[in-house]
Design an enzyme around this catalytic site. Sequence first.
Site, mmCIF file in Angstrom:
data_model
loop_
_atom_site.group_PDB
_atom_site.id
_atom_site.type_symbol
_atom_site.label_atom_id
_atom_site.label_comp_id
_atom_site.label_asym_id
_atom_site.label_seq_id
_atom_site.Cartn_x
_atom_site.Cartn_y
_atom_site.Cartn_z
ATOM 1 N N LEU A 23 0.829 -1.213 0.000
ATOM 2 C CA LEU A 23 0.000 0.000 0.000
ATOM 3 C C LEU A 23 0.864 1.264 0.000
ATOM 4 O O LEU A 23 0.341 2.369 -0.083
ATOM 5 C CB LEU A 23 -0.899 0.004 1.248
ATOM 6 N N SER A 24 2.179 1.101 0.096
ATOM 7 C CA SER A 24 3.057 2.279 0.175
ATOM 8 C C SER A 24 2.987 3.167 -1.075
ATOM 9 O O SER A 24 2.931 4.398 -0.945
ATOM 10 C CB SER A 24 4.497 1.851 0.463
ATOM 11 N N LYS A 73 15.168 -5.877 5.197
ATOM 12 C CA LYS A 73 15.301 -4.869 6.256
ATOM 13 C C LYS A 73 16.639 -4.947 7.001
ATOM 14 O O LYS A 73 17.143 -3.933 7.468
ATOM 15 C CB LYS A 73 14.159 -5.011 7.265
ATOM 16 N N GLY A 136 10.974 -9.105 13.217
ATOM 17 C CA GLY A 136 11.454 -7.792 12.793
ATOM 18 C C GLY A 136 10.610 -6.638 13.310
ATOM 19 O O GLY A 136 11.154 -5.647 13.817
ATOM 20 N N LYS A 159 9.812 -21.597 21.152
ATOM 21 C CA LYS A 159 11.199 -21.957 21.451
ATOM 22 C C LYS A 159 11.765 -22.733 20.270
ATOM 23 O O LYS A 159 11.750 -23.953 20.243
ATOM 24 C CB LYS A 159 11.251 -22.782 22.740
ATOM 25 N N ASP A 160 12.249 -22.009 19.274
ATOM 26 C CA ASP A 160 12.845 -22.645 18.109
ATOM 27 C C ASP A 160 14.262 -22.118 17.930
ATOM 28 O O ASP A 160 14.842 -21.531 18.839
ATOM 29 C CB ASP A 160 11.978 -22.419 16.864
ATOM 30 N N MET A 210 -3.727 -14.397 9.917
ATOM 31 C CA MET A 210 -3.916 -13.882 8.556
ATOM 32 C C MET A 210 -3.493 -14.942 7.523
ATOM 33 O O MET A 210 -2.895 -15.954 7.883
ATOM 34 C CB MET A 210 -3.095 -12.607 8.336
HETATM 35 P P1 NAP Z 1 8.965 -11.714 11.061
HETATM 36 O O1 NAP Z 1 10.195 -10.901 11.240
HETATM 37 O O2 NAP Z 1 8.942 -12.785 10.044
HETATM 38 O O3 NAP Z 1 8.626 -12.347 12.502
HETATM 39 C C1 NAP Z 1 7.528 -13.183 12.654
HETATM 40 C C2 NAP Z 1 7.368 -13.558 14.126
HETATM 41 O O4 NAP Z 1 6.216 -14.395 14.216
HETATM 42 C C3 NAP Z 1 8.521 -14.363 14.693
HETATM 43 O O5 NAP Z 1 8.672 -14.073 16.053
HETATM 44 C C4 NAP Z 1 8.035 -15.799 14.494
HETATM 45 O O6 NAP Z 1 8.601 -16.710 15.399
HETATM 46 C C5 NAP Z 1 6.573 -15.633 14.820
HETATM 47 N N1 NAP Z 1 5.739 -16.683 14.249
HETATM 48 C C6 NAP Z 1 5.548 -16.947 12.933
HETATM 49 N N2 NAP Z 1 4.692 -17.971 12.785
HETATM 50 C C7 NAP Z 1 4.346 -18.360 14.031
HETATM 51 C C8 NAP Z 1 3.495 -19.387 14.533
HETATM 52 N N3 NAP Z 1 2.843 -20.204 13.714
HETATM 53 N N4 NAP Z 1 3.363 -19.502 15.860
HETATM 54 C C9 NAP Z 1 4.023 -18.674 16.696
HETATM 55 N N5 NAP Z 1 4.843 -17.686 16.284
HETATM 56 C C10 NAP Z 1 4.998 -17.534 14.959
HETATM 57 O O7 NAP Z 1 7.715 -10.778 10.733
HETATM 58 P P2 NAP Z 1 7.451 -9.259 11.179
HETATM 59 O O8 NAP Z 1 7.987 -8.344 10.153
HETATM 60 O O9 NAP Z 1 7.904 -9.086 12.577
HETATM 61 O O10 NAP Z 1 5.860 -9.188 11.068
HETATM 62 C C11 NAP Z 1 5.021 -9.782 12.044
HETATM 63 C C12 NAP Z 1 3.557 -9.459 11.729
HETATM 64 O O11 NAP Z 1 3.350 -8.043 11.797
HETATM 65 C C13 NAP Z 1 3.115 -9.863 10.335
HETATM 66 O O12 NAP Z 1 1.781 -10.290 10.424
HETATM 67 C C14 NAP Z 1 3.203 -8.576 9.543
HETATM 68 O O13 NAP Z 1 2.316 -8.575 8.450
HETATM 69 C C15 NAP Z 1 2.783 -7.569 10.589
HETATM 70 N N6 NAP Z 1 3.321 -6.199 10.378
HETATM 71 C C16 NAP Z 1 2.434 -5.169 10.370
HETATM 72 C C17 NAP Z 1 2.895 -3.875 10.239
HETATM 73 C C18 NAP Z 1 1.921 -2.741 10.256
HETATM 74 O O14 NAP Z 1 2.310 -1.603 9.902
HETATM 75 N N7 NAP Z 1 0.689 -2.940 10.666
HETATM 76 C C19 NAP Z 1 4.268 -3.626 10.100
HETATM 77 C C20 NAP Z 1 5.154 -4.709 10.127
HETATM 78 C C21 NAP Z 1 4.668 -6.011 10.271
HETATM 79 P P3 NAP Z 1 9.960 -17.512 15.000
HETATM 80 O O15 NAP Z 1 11.057 -16.519 15.179
HETATM 81 O O16 NAP Z 1 10.009 -18.582 15.992
HETATM 82 O O17 NAP Z 1 9.794 -17.988 13.601
#
Ligand code: NAP
Length: 291
Positions: A23-24, A73, A136, A159-160, A210
Amino acid sequence: MNHPIAGTTRLFGLFGSPVEHSLSPLMHNLSFETLGIDAVYLAFDATPDTIGQAITAVKALRMGGANVTMPCKTAVIPYLDRLSDVAKMSGAVNTIVVEDGVLCGHNTDGIGFLRMLEQAGVSPVGKRMVILGAGGATSSIVAQAALSGVSEIALFNRKDEFFEKACSFAATITEQTACRVTLFDLADQSQLREQLLGSAVLLHATGVGMGQLVGQSLVSDRSLFSPDVVVCDLIYHPAETKLLADAKAAGCRTLNGLEMLLLQGAEAFFCWTGEQMPLSLVRDAFCQQGL
Ligand code: NAP
């Protein structure tokens, strides 16, 4: 687009993969157009393997600035000249600001999240936050929250193989700021209950709820939701995840991630142009996209 692209038009962009549904471009092009800024914003597919070339292009083309999204990132950092404190602490950059040819990496996700809370009249300053997920987005939010006076953050992650990295991130933020950050095993629901007692905010920051995981929630026991806790989900599509629906049913105030998306973009826009993004127009445009 109403304003003509001319020889003077400055280029801004997004680097990441995939970027087709971002959407940016909508947010920034509408803002440039509304404010009469001679600039255009395009999305470019880039991976950690090609992000270095993309950054060379930012310099060579004298681009006005850029956003960076997954999976670049962290990979972008070695190619930048400077980092903001939050980008340094979180190890992730989502915005590049160009100042006299010098590329500075910022991370506006944390500011977007805290402004979303502020806008909703919620202040976590001097209080505890609980965050589910330590990826992230969490790292930027934790770094910004720690620098902004949140006193305690309880992180829960499965815990992975990434757990140790999250553990050392928590220790580093605790060492560098006045905020105590602790990491717990997501499977430990009694610890989650304990940490939620007296917390101001519960933030969900994983993809559970989601896409293919729609209808799922990391909080299976609804009795964990105390009505005093404001429950936030970074997910905004669907607008109400199962976690938010359960929290609302338990009497909690809930916020999804759409305002954070808007406000992190508005902060990047301000860094590039010194102008405030026309937020209500962009909100309307998001609404027309079905968000
Ligand atoms: P990321 O860096 O890939 O991190 C994902 C996190 O979710 C990690 O801690 C991962 O754990 C955990 N995870 C993934 N699948 C899981 C599951 N099945 N059960 C438990 N934990 C799980 O992603 P991110 O950039 O932080 O984004 C996280 C969420 O925020 C996404 O839904 C993204 O769309 C949303 N987001 C929204 C905005 C906004 O502006 N609204 C901005 C950024 C991100 P592991 O480390 O153990 O894999």
